[in-house]
Scaffold this active site. Structure first.
Site, PDB file in Angstrom:
ATOM      1  N   SER A 167       0.856  -3.197  29.678  1.00 14.34           N
ATOM      2  CA  SER A 167       0.165  -2.039  29.109  1.00 14.34           C
ATOM      3  C   SER A 167       0.663  -1.778  27.691  1.00 14.34           C
ATOM      4  CB  SER A 167       0.397  -0.800  29.983  1.00 14.34           C
ATOM      5  OG  SER A 167      -0.182  -0.987  31.251  1.00 14.34           O
TER       6      SER A 167
ATOM      7  N   GLU B  25      -1.982   3.163  26.857  1.00 13.22           N
ATOM      8  CA  GLU B  25      -0.701   3.619  26.294  1.00 13.22           C
ATOM      9  C   GLU B  25      -0.071   4.726  27.137  1.00 13.22           C
ATOM     10  OE1 GLU B  25       2.206   3.550  23.396  1.00 13.22           O
ATOM     11  OE2 GLU B  25       0.297   2.646  22.821  1.00 13.22           O
TER      12      GLU B  25
ATOM     13  N   ASP C 106       1.711   8.083  36.904  1.00 13.90           N
ATOM     14  CA  ASP C 106       1.126   6.888  36.300  1.00 13.90           C
ATOM     15  C   ASP C 106      -0.387   6.951  36.423  1.00 13.90           C
ATOM     16  OD1 ASP C 106       0.490   4.297  35.436  1.00 13.90           O
ATOM     17  OD2 ASP C 106       2.248   3.423  36.412  1.00 13.90           O
TER      18      ASP C 106
ATOM     19  N   ARG D  73      -2.427   4.709  35.011  1.00 14.44           N
ATOM     20  CA  ARG D  73      -3.012   3.405  34.732  1.00 14.44           C
ATOM     21  C   ARG D  73      -3.832   2.871  35.908  1.00 14.44           C
ATOM     22  NH1 ARG D  73       2.227   0.131  32.995  1.00 14.44           N
ATOM     23  NH2 ARG D  73       2.982   1.349  34.772  1.00 14.44           N
TER      24      ARG D  73
END
Length: 199
Positions: free
Chosen positions: A55, A94, A128, A130
């Site tokens: 990432s 990010e 998180d 992501r």
């Protein structure tokens, strides 16, 4: 269905001496401009290539921030894949998905004593954000369905399998300890259950 949009040859890594190919995609589920970096080796059996889902970390990858180990993990992977072949999926998410400005706000909170997870939570984000669904789609667009995944993160292992990619093996990275990131690494181990050995 994701498919490759363009392929561009380039050299990568410190000193830019390692030949690779960078690929863009179309048809990904998100609006992120993720890319794959392909390394090839005549000596490497590619039925289950090495893969790292990395990432984006502007502060670590580009500016070599003391706060994390992202840049060092990326360079370790580039060196390994320069020798053995493999695929880096460079994912534009990010700060565990909270974005650059929010990550900088989290850095400020870390300076005041919070760990990386506590800082994200204090800003109203989960541990998180992501997603690795696009990563799986990118691999499938490359006709890759079995991999050896380079990671210390159990979330990545779990989610890439949930999206239909088979794992032949999991390969860890080193613990890149430096001034400023030891608390960050310890939080990844204690809170995120990353498989890291920190002496």
């Amino acid at each position: 269905m994701a498919k490759v949009r363009a392929r561009v040859p380039l050299n990568v890594g410190v000193g830019s001496k390692i030949p690779a190919e960078i690929l863009s995609f179309e048809g990904l589920g998100s609006d992120k401009e993720h890319v794959a970096i392909i390394f090839k080796s005549a000596d490497q059996q590619q039925d289950a290539p090495l893969v790292r889902m990395h990432s984006e970390c502007l502060t670590g990858d580009v500016f070599h921030s003391s706060r994390c180990d992202c840049g060092e993990q990326l360079e370790e992977t580039i060196q390994k894949m320069g020798e053995e072949g493999g695929v880096i999926l460079y994912l534009r998410q990010e700060g565990r998905g909270i974005g650059l400005y929010n990550k900088l706000d989290a850095y400020k909170l870390q300076s005041e004593g919070m760990n990386t997870y506590e800082a994200n939570n204090h800003l109203g984000f989960p541990d998180d954000l992501r997603s690795f669904e696009d990563a799986a789609a990118m691999l499938k667009a490359l006709d890759v369905d079995t991999i050896r995944l380079i990671t210390n993160n159990p979330k990545k292992i779990r989610e890439i399998q949930e999206h239909g990619i088979e794992l032949e093996d999991v390969v860890g990275t080193q613990a890149h300890i430096k001034d400023g990131n030891e608390m960050y690494l310890k939080a990844k181990v204690s809170h995120g259950k990353h498989k890291l050995t920190i002496d």
